[in-house]
Design a protein around this motif. Sequence first.
Motif, PDB file in Angstrom:
ATOM      1  N   ALA A 119     -47.350  -9.083  -3.893  1.00 36.74           N
ATOM      2  CA  ALA A 119     -46.801  -8.880  -2.463  1.00 36.74           C
ATOM      3  C   ALA A 119     -45.531  -8.224  -2.468  1.00 36.74           C
ATOM      4  O   ALA A 119     -45.286  -7.391  -1.622  1.00 36.74           O
ATOM      5  N   ARG A 120     -44.786  -8.229  -3.304  1.00 36.98           N
ATOM      6  CA  ARG A 120     -43.446  -7.880  -3.535  1.00 36.98           C
ATOM      7  C   ARG A 120     -43.545  -6.300  -3.805  1.00 36.98           C
ATOM      8  O   ARG A 120     -43.094  -5.448  -3.230  1.00 36.98           O
ATOM      9  N   ILE A 121     -44.893  -5.874  -4.599  1.00 33.76           N
ATOM     10  CA  ILE A 121     -45.106  -4.454  -5.051  1.00 33.76           C
ATOM     11  C   ILE A 121     -45.947  -3.704  -4.144  1.00 33.76           C
ATOM     12  O   ILE A 121     -45.910  -2.558  -3.806  1.00 33.76           O
ATOM     13  N   THR A 122     -46.923  -4.329  -3.634  1.00 30.37           N
ATOM     14  CA  THR A 122     -47.734  -3.644  -2.660  1.00 30.37           C
ATOM     15  C   THR A 122     -47.870  -4.026  -1.097  1.00 30.37           C
ATOM     16  O   THR A 122     -48.644  -3.396  -0.561  1.00 30.37           O
ATOM     17  N   GLY A 123     -47.328  -4.921  -1.012  1.00 30.45           N
ATOM     18  CA  GLY A 123     -47.065  -5.317   0.507  1.00 30.45           C
ATOM     19  C   GLY A 123     -47.709  -6.754   0.765  1.00 30.45           C
ATOM     20  O   GLY A 123     -48.823  -6.977   0.201  1.00 30.45           O
ATOM     21  N   ARG A 124     -47.364  -7.467   1.682  1.00 26.82           N
ATOM     22  CA  ARG A 124     -47.779  -8.774   2.192  1.00 26.82           C
ATOM     23  C   ARG A 124     -49.325  -8.793   2.717  1.00 26.82           C
ATOM     24  O   ARG A 124     -50.134  -9.346   2.127  1.00 26.82           O
ATOM     25  N   ASP A 125     -49.339  -7.588   3.483  1.00 25.88           N
ATOM     26  CA  ASP A 125     -50.543  -7.626   4.213  1.00 25.88           C
ATOM     27  C   ASP A 125     -51.651  -7.311   3.225  1.00 25.88           C
ATOM     28  O   ASP A 125     -52.961  -7.813   3.324  1.00 25.88           O
ATOM     29  N   GLN A 150     -55.647  -2.593  -1.052  1.00 21.97           N
ATOM     30  CA  GLN A 150     -56.113  -4.198  -1.674  1.00 21.97           C
ATOM     31  C   GLN A 150     -56.445  -4.001  -3.054  1.00 21.97           C
ATOM     32  O   GLN A 150     -56.177  -4.952  -3.874  1.00 21.97           O
ATOM     33  N   LEU A 151     -57.038  -2.980  -3.470  1.00 17.84           N
ATOM     34  CA  LEU A 151     -56.967  -2.807  -5.216  1.00 17.84           C
ATOM     35  C   LEU A 151     -55.740  -2.690  -5.805  1.00 17.84           C
ATOM     36  O   LEU A 151     -55.572  -3.482  -6.704  1.00 17.84           O
ATOM     37  N   ARG A 152     -54.756  -2.200  -5.131  1.00 14.46           N
ATOM     38  CA  ARG A 152     -53.607  -2.122  -5.778  1.00 14.46           C
ATOM     39  C   ARG A 152     -52.752  -3.527  -5.781  1.00 14.46           C
ATOM     40  O   ARG A 152     -52.119  -3.889  -6.927  1.00 14.46           O
ATOM     41  N   ALA A 153     -53.194  -4.181  -4.886  1.00 18.98           N
ATOM     42  CA  ALA A 153     -52.598  -5.997  -4.900  1.00 18.98           C
ATOM     43  C   ALA A 153     -53.402  -6.573  -6.016  1.00 18.98           C
ATOM     44  O   ALA A 153     -52.767  -7.285  -6.773  1.00 18.98           O
ATOM     45  N   ARG A 211     -49.853 -18.909   1.890  1.00 19.36           N
ATOM     46  CA  ARG A 211     -48.479 -18.602   1.263  1.00 19.36           C
ATOM     47  C   ARG A 211     -47.847 -17.287   1.374  1.00 19.36           C
ATOM     48  O   ARG A 211     -46.608 -17.026   1.859  1.00 19.36           O
ATOM     49  N   ILE A 212     -48.985 -16.329   1.357  1.00 18.57           N
ATOM     50  CA  ILE A 212     -48.508 -15.032   1.325  1.00 18.57           C
ATOM     51  C   ILE A 212     -48.333 -14.424   2.798  1.00 18.57           C
ATOM     52  O   ILE A 212     -47.314 -13.738   3.135  1.00 18.57           O
ATOM     53  N   GLU A 213     -49.017 -14.968   3.708  1.00 16.29           N
ATOM     54  CA  GLU A 213     -48.882 -14.553   4.924  1.00 16.29           C
ATOM     55  C   GLU A 213     -47.729 -15.256   5.569  1.00 16.29           C
ATOM     56  O   GLU A 213     -47.298 -14.741   6.881  1.00 16.29           O
ATOM     57  N   GLY A 214     -47.288 -16.202   5.054  1.00 13.52           N
ATOM     58  CA  GLY A 214     -45.939 -16.905   5.518  1.00 13.52           C
ATOM     59  C   GLY A 214     -44.748 -15.999   5.097  1.00 13.52           C
ATOM     60  O   GLY A 214     -43.613 -16.634   5.393  1.00 13.52           O
ATOM     61  N   LEU A 215     -44.974 -15.047   4.371  1.00 14.62           N
ATOM     62  CA  LEU A 215     -43.813 -14.161   3.936  1.00 14.62           C
ATOM     63  C   LEU A 215     -43.314 -13.372   5.230  1.00 14.62           C
ATOM     64  O   LEU A 215     -44.208 -12.977   5.971  1.00 14.62           O
ATOM     65  N   ALA A 247     -48.152 -14.580  -9.910  1.00 10.92           N
ATOM     66  CA  ALA A 247     -48.794 -13.294  -9.963  1.00 10.92           C
ATOM     67  C   ALA A 247     -48.895 -12.614  -8.422  1.00 10.92           C
ATOM     68  O   ALA A 247     -48.635 -11.550  -8.123  1.00 10.92           O
ATOM     69  N   ASP A 248     -49.235 -13.627  -7.421  1.00  8.88           N
ATOM     70  CA  ASP A 248     -49.547 -13.497  -6.001  1.00  8.88           C
ATOM     71  C   ASP A 248     -48.296 -12.811  -5.595  1.00  8.88           C
ATOM     72  O   ASP A 248     -48.198 -11.781  -4.661  1.00  8.88           O
ATOM     73  N   ALA A 249     -46.905 -13.413  -5.670  1.00  3.10           N
ATOM     74  CA  ALA A 249     -45.729 -13.062  -5.185  1.00  3.10           C
ATOM     75  C   ALA A 249     -45.454 -11.805  -5.705  1.00  3.10           C
ATOM     76  O   ALA A 249     -44.769 -10.892  -4.898  1.00  3.10           O
ATOM     77  N   ALA A 250     -45.447 -11.414  -7.016  1.00  2.00           N
ATOM     78  CA  ALA A 250     -45.292 -10.297  -7.526  1.00  2.00           C
ATOM     79  C   ALA A 250     -46.324  -8.904  -6.782  1.00  2.00           C
ATOM     80  O   ALA A 250     -45.767  -8.088  -6.572  1.00  2.00           O
TER      81      ALA A 250
END
Length: 541
Positions: free
Chosen positions: A257-263, A145-148, A344-348, A252-255
Amino acid sequence: MGTTLRALRALLLLAGFYLLGVLLLAALAGADYLLLLHAPTSLAGKLVIVSVLLAIPLVRGLFMLRTPQDEEMAGLPVTEADEPELWRTVRELADEVGTAGPSRIVLTADVNAAVAEDARLLGLLPGPRRLYLGVPLLQGLSQAQLRAVLAHELGHYSNSDTRLSALTVRGRAQVLRTIRHFEQRADRTAAREQAKQEKKNTKAEAKGKQAKEVDTGNAGITYRAMAKIYVGYAKLYFRATLSVSRRQEYAADAAAARITGRDATASALREIPVLDGAFDFYMDCYATLGTGQELLPPRGEMFGGFGRMLSARQLELVDRRDNPPTGPSSPYDSHPPIAERVRRIEGLPDDGRADEARGAALDLLADPRRTLAELEDAVLTEEVRRFRRTADWQELLDLVMAQSFRAGTSPLHRAYVAYTNEQPTLTALLDLIEDGRLWQLAKRLPLSDEAAAAQGRVFREFVRPTLHRSLTGMALAELNTRGLLRWEFSWERSAIPHLPPAVDGTETDLDEVVAPAVADTPDTAPLRALLTHESPQRGAL
């Protein structure tokens, strides 16, 4: 929208503020010219004076080109030698985001993470970068979570958001400062008018005349009108920058999720408002428990206890975690609602990264206990740091409770003084109750009009809750003074008072002991019996 275009738009919006001031000054000058040409001299002179007074804050606003330099947020700067793992994580994420990392990391005592950049040339040229990271986040988040959170903040660097923030903030500050000038002048004008009318009323009453109602509704009306013009521009300015600010947050949220994962990203978004509310509760009910008596918890525990409270109250936080806030904190909040960001994130699509980096984020620190102690030195004022440190949280609670019971400021205390002209003690109050004077005493309590007009049983029902609460407080204070009361510190719930056991050995219910003393036919025997217990041995509950 590219960096250059966003810088140009921010500059135009700021220029619009100054253009508005010039246009208003021109309008005032034009009005003055027409008045001098066509209005009677006496009236024109008065109106010109008004326009000059209106022009003063306008001119001041136009010349406020320089704003105070931003001060660095209070916190603990940490070098790579201090926190190698944290720096490694930040640099690794910056590489994945595709941007340069910060040159400075500052740990703060807020539930927040933020980035800043000392950009040049209206944000077109980069400058030194800073990352502010709240230690409460480290206490409440997993490493994933911190990485996100970090990836989200670094994403602002890659989008050049941090470069333009100074220009945007300057524009907002200028508009708000000008509005504040007009509102302050309007308030001062209204205050002068109120004082003037009250003085007239005083003279009228001295002559036996009836005073007039004070009315300041029209005082400062011109200043308020000018303020409304700037409020309108402020709304335009904020809304013009709001949509881009919110798009930046989504990007920034999308970035992240791409790097650290959706969940990890979605769960971090859910967790932050939970931690924010929990931290406010912790600071109010635990960390600052003794500041009124100039007491502090042990060194390192001012913020260190937050992690233990979170662990103890996990079940209470589940519902808030499952129901993130659905609205922004204000119409001009640059962040979209958390619930919408989570949606939006959980819809990925599922990326299969749910089990990554589940360890505690606090483990990234080389020595958490040392850091928590040094953070206190960095953010607490010098005056607060001189407060007495207790040995542990239990001692802090005991000392605070002992001192707070000495205050004696309940409605019943004040009523007793008014009724007897003596300082109350519990024993004296019980004597008074046994003499049948409780309800006469109760008439000295603060009463509503309805309660004051009531008689008999109706009056007693009105005042009984106040009597019960105040007598309970006095009983606790007396028990505490006699060493018959012990408080149990708890991270899971409020402090628990332990009273002498009942005759049958069960735990005493203080409400049941106090209730007979304020019944229609008072009985003080249960309360007197409670006070006759011997003090328990030190350390016993």
